[in-house]
Design an enzyme around this catalytic site. Structure first.
Site, PDB file in Angstrom:
ATOM      1  N   SER A  51       0.802  -1.223   0.000  1.00 28.64           N
ATOM      2  CA  SER A  51       0.000   0.000   0.000  1.00 28.64           C
ATOM      3  C   SER A  51       0.837   1.278   0.000  1.00 28.64           C
ATOM      4  O   SER A  51       0.498   2.239  -0.699  1.00 28.64           O
ATOM      5  CB  SER A  51      -0.956  -0.009   1.195  1.00 28.64           C
ATOM      6  OG  SER A  51      -1.945  -1.003   1.034  1.00 28.64           O
TER       7      SER A  51
ATOM      8  N   LYS B  42     -10.121  -4.928  10.805  1.00 31.24           N
ATOM      9  CA  LYS B  42     -11.234  -4.283  10.081  1.00 31.24           C
ATOM     10  C   LYS B  42     -12.488  -4.115  10.934  1.00 31.24           C
ATOM     11  O   LYS B  42     -13.204  -3.124  10.789  1.00 31.24           O
ATOM     12  CB  LYS B  42     -11.541  -5.057   8.801  1.00 31.24           C
ATOM     13  CG  LYS B  42     -10.410  -4.990   7.786  1.00 31.24           C
ATOM     14  CD  LYS B  42     -10.769  -5.670   6.480  1.00 31.24           C
ATOM     15  CE  LYS B  42      -9.630  -5.589   5.486  1.00 31.24           C
ATOM     16  NZ  LYS B  42      -9.975  -6.185   4.175  1.00 31.24           N
TER      17      LYS B  42
END
Length: 273
Positions: free
Chosen positions: A19, A68
């Site tokens: 990322s 998450k």
């Protein structure tokens, strides 16, 4: 001097994450001086305290496994899709200092499947019943797929997905793992299982002509399942495609500017060579 702006990806382990390559390439191409994006090792239990301690220069966070669900819990507000899926991969800092949660995995999955030729009415098989399977259910709903069958090693894991299916508006069918080869005959096959789990299916499954296969893995690539699909002449997309697509959505929410997608793609591919 341009004001300093920071973002990062949180997860554990996180050293492998690409990322930063994608986002920093985007900042450079968009001329966003003073912007930086890093990796931060963070377990789910550590996430609330870490987020609470961030200074005002922090504008956004990408969240990968296992955080998450914790990311959704720390947000003052969540997008409808993040709430429905029960997980957030994106936290965006709002002007009042609070955090907004979203799930760009869903939009990213819709994008890669649409680009691969998936159209409304397709029958979908999802291998696995974890976090990525949740996003796959929401993506199937947005694509107006005709049916979704989740094939998992544990029946209880499929049952855990039923509230998500109800929230996004899809009818969830359960398939036993022993019947997985038969379920590979769907028009769309989405594999969300860990590395190695689906390897035996590469030689056992019977594909449908013209099917699209999405394997959420990307290292190593191709997986045996993806290689078998390519050999059968099918359209195959990878977790690398999803990594880019979900990052584009995050980039635009963090920065407020259009993502330089090609520059981000080129940087990602160069990092994988």
């Amino acid at each position: 001097m341009a004001p300093r702006r920071r973002a990062a990806v949180l997860g554990k382990p996180i050293g492998h994450s690409l990322s930063p390559v994608i986002h920093n390439a985007g900042y450079a191409a968009a001329g966003l001086a003073g912007w930086s994006y890093t990796r931060v090792e963070c377990a789910a239990a550590e996430l609330p305290a870490l987020v609470a301690g961030l200074g005002p220069e922090w504008v956004g966070l990408s969240v990968t496994m296992p955080g998450k669900e914790a990311a959704l819990a720390v947000a003052a507000e969540a997008s409808p899709v993040a709430a429905a899926v029960g997980a957030a991969n994106t936290l965006v800092r709002r002007p009042d200092g609070s955090w907004y949660a979203d799930n760009t995995d869903v939009a990213g999955m819709v994008q890669v499947l649409t680009d691969a030729g998936v159209r409304a009415g397709a029958a979908v098989t999802v291998l696995g019943a974890g976090g990525t399977a949740r996003a796959a259910l929401a993506a199937a709903a947005r694509l107006a797929c005709s049916s979704v069958t989740v094939v998992a090693r544990r029946a209880e894991a499929v049952d855990d997905l039923r509230p998500v299916a109800d929230a996004v508006g899809v009818v969830l069918n359960a398939g036993a793992w022993g019947d997985a080869p038969r379920h590979l005959g769907a028009e769309v096959v989405v594999s969300t299982v860990p590395k190695g789990v689906a390897d035996p299916l590469a030689e056992e499954g019977t594909w449908s002509a013209g099917a699209v296969v999405f394997d959420a893995l990307y290292d190593p690539w191709p997986t045996p399942l993806a290689a078998a699909a390519v050999a059968a002449g099918l359209r195959v997309v990878s977790g690398l495609d999803l990594l880019l697509a979900q990052a584009v959505g995050q980039f635009e929410q963090f920065t407020g500017v259009a993502a330089p997608v090609e520059a981000m793609r080129e940087a990602l591919l160069a990092a994988r060579r």
